[in-house]
Design a protein around this motif. Sequence first.
Motif, PDB file in Angstrom:
ATOM      1  N   ASN A  12     -20.626   5.300-117.483  1.00 15.27           N
ATOM      2  CA  ASN A  12     -19.786   5.929-116.463  1.00 15.27           C
ATOM      3  C   ASN A  12     -19.141   7.223-116.970  1.00 15.27           C
ATOM      4  O   ASN A  12     -18.674   8.032-116.173  1.00 15.27           O
ATOM      5  N   PHE A  13     -19.115   7.396-118.285  1.00 16.11           N
ATOM      6  CA  PHE A  13     -18.472   8.583-118.856  1.00 16.11           C
ATOM      7  C   PHE A  13     -19.497   9.607-119.346  1.00 16.11           C
ATOM      8  O   PHE A  13     -19.129  10.606-119.957  1.00 16.11           O
ATOM      9  N   GLU A  18     -18.477  12.490-113.148  1.00 14.83           N
ATOM     10  CA  GLU A  18     -17.976  11.125-112.934  1.00 14.83           C
ATOM     11  C   GLU A  18     -16.797  10.850-113.864  1.00 14.83           C
ATOM     12  O   GLU A  18     -15.820  10.207-113.467  1.00 14.83           O
ATOM     13  N   LYS A  19     -16.893  11.351-115.096  1.00 14.68           N
ATOM     14  CA  LYS A  19     -15.795  11.182-116.049  1.00 14.68           C
ATOM     15  C   LYS A  19     -14.508  11.809-115.505  1.00 14.68           C
ATOM     16  O   LYS A  19     -13.421  11.209-115.566  1.00 14.68           O
ATOM     17  N   THR A  20     -14.640  13.000-114.924  1.00 15.10           N
ATOM     18  CA  THR A  20     -13.464  13.668-114.357  1.00 15.10           C
ATOM     19  C   THR A  20     -12.902  12.874-113.185  1.00 15.10           C
ATOM     20  O   THR A  20     -11.682  12.744-113.031  1.00 15.10           O
ATOM     21  N   LYS A 204     -36.685  12.133-100.703  1.00 18.33           N
ATOM     22  CA  LYS A 204     -35.480  11.377-101.021  1.00 18.33           C
ATOM     23  C   LYS A 204     -34.471  12.308-101.680  1.00 18.33           C
ATOM     24  O   LYS A 204     -34.854  13.292-102.322  1.00 18.33           O
ATOM     25  N   HIS A 205     -33.204  11.969-101.539  1.00 16.83           N
ATOM     26  CA  HIS A 205     -32.150  12.794-102.139  1.00 16.83           C
ATOM     27  C   HIS A 205     -32.307  12.885-103.646  1.00 16.83           C
ATOM     28  O   HIS A 205     -32.036  13.902-104.258  1.00 16.83           O
ATOM     29  N   GLY A 206     -32.765  11.827-104.258  1.00 18.74           N
ATOM     30  CA  GLY A 206     -32.959  11.867-105.695  1.00 18.74           C
ATOM     31  C   GLY A 206     -33.184  10.489-106.254  1.00 18.74           C
ATOM     32  O   GLY A 206     -33.049   9.476-105.574  1.00 18.74           O
ATOM     33  N   ALA A 207     -33.572  10.466-107.497  1.00 18.44           N
ATOM     34  CA  ALA A 207     -33.729   9.204-108.215  1.00 18.44           C
ATOM     35  C   ALA A 207     -33.081   9.385-109.573  1.00 18.44           C
ATOM     36  O   ALA A 207     -33.391  10.305-110.312  1.00 18.44           O
ATOM     37  N   LYS A 208     -32.176   8.499-109.901  1.00 16.33           N
ATOM     38  CA  LYS A 208     -31.414   8.687-111.132  1.00 16.33           C
ATOM     39  C   LYS A 208     -31.012   7.343-111.707  1.00 16.33           C
ATOM     40  O   LYS A 208     -30.663   6.419-110.985  1.00 16.33           O
ATOM     41  N   LEU A 209     -31.100   7.247-113.019  1.00 15.99           N
ATOM     42  CA  LEU A 209     -30.532   6.113-113.725  1.00 15.99           C
ATOM     43  C   LEU A 209     -29.264   6.588-114.402  1.00 15.99           C
ATOM     44  O   LEU A 209     -29.274   7.587-115.106  1.00 15.99           O
ATOM     45  N   ARG A 210     -28.168   5.890-114.181  1.00 18.22           N
ATOM     46  CA  ARG A 210     -26.916   6.312-114.785  1.00 18.22           C
ATOM     47  C   ARG A 210     -27.067   6.388-116.296  1.00 18.22           C
ATOM     48  O   ARG A 210     -27.579   5.477-116.930  1.00 18.22           O
ATOM     49  N   GLY A 211     -26.610   7.480-116.851  1.00 13.34           N
ATOM     50  CA  GLY A 211     -26.647   7.631-118.300  1.00 13.34           C
ATOM     51  C   GLY A 211     -27.936   8.223-118.813  1.00 13.34           C
ATOM     52  O   GLY A 211     -28.045   8.508-120.001  1.00 13.34           O
TER      53      GLY A 211
END
Length: 292
Positions: A12-13, A18-20, A204-211
Motif C-alpha cells: 500500500n506504500f 496511495e502513500k500520500t 479496459k482502463h488498465g491491469a495492475k498488481l499492487r506493488g
Amino acid sequence: MSKIACFVEKYNFSDPREKTALENFKATAEKQGQEFQFLFRNNISDVSKFDAVFIRATTDPLNAAYVVSKTAWELGLRVIDDPESITICGNKIHQYALFERFNVPHIPTVFLSRDELHHKRINSIFAELGKPVVIKAPYTSFSKYVEKAACETSFRTVAKRFFKKSDVLAVQKFTPTAFDWRVGVLNDDVLYVCKYMIPKGRWKHGAKLRGKPTFTWGRTVALKKETIPPRLREVALKACSVVGKGLYGVDLKEVDGDFVAVEINDNPSIYAGYEDAREKDLYSRIINYLTQ
C-alpha cells in the motif's frame, strides 16, 4: 476520541499517490482529535484495542484483510470494508444475481457453468450477446481474469482457464467506451466521481498488481459530483443499495444516453491527486463515518 486502525500491507506504500492518500487519512483523523494507527498483519491480534477499522489492503474472503474485517465486525466495531460487502463484491456471480433480482440497470450478463461449455450453448450466447463477449471469473480485481472472446475457439480457451478458478463464469456483452465512470459511494451518498479513461488501442482502463512496477493505466479525470448527470447518480446509488451502506467504487458505462452498472468494488482505490482531486473532503467524510 476514537481509536482507528487502518489495516494495510507493505504494497500500500509502494505507490507514492496511495502513500500520500494514506497519510492524508491519518492527518485528517488526528486533526479531528482521533487516534489513527496503521495496522499490519503481524498485529492482527490488536484489532480489539480499537474502536473502528478502515481496511486499505486488498480484500478477498481468502485474504488477511477479510480476517481483520470479520473479527472487527464480530467485536461490534465500525468497519470499512465490512465482511458482507467483501463477500458480495468479491463474487461477481452473486453481484450480478443481485442486480437482476433488484432491477439494477447493468451490462447484459449470462452465467455459464462447466457443464454448459459446449457448441450449442456457446453459439446461443453469441446469438444473444453478439461478438465478441467478455468472460469474467467471479473473483476479479484490477481487471484480472477479464478477457474477450470473439470465436468459439477463443471462448473455450478462456473459459477452460477460468474454470480452474470457479465452477461458474459471467459472460457479458462487449460494450466499448472511451471511458468508464467511477462513482465513489459512502453510506448511500456520492463521495467522488471520476472518468477512468481507456488507453488508446485497449478496451479496459488498465491491469495492475499492487506493488508491481509493470502496469498500464488510463488517465483518471475527476469531476465535481454536483455536475454529474442525475441518472448516473441514481443508477450508482441503486447498485450500491443491493450491497450495503459502506464504501464502494461503482463502475458504470454510458450506453445510448443511459447508464448501466459494470460492477461494484469494495475497497476502491483512493490515490492522492486522482479520486480526491475535486472532493478534498472525502478524507474527513470517511473518518467521520468511522467515528460515528
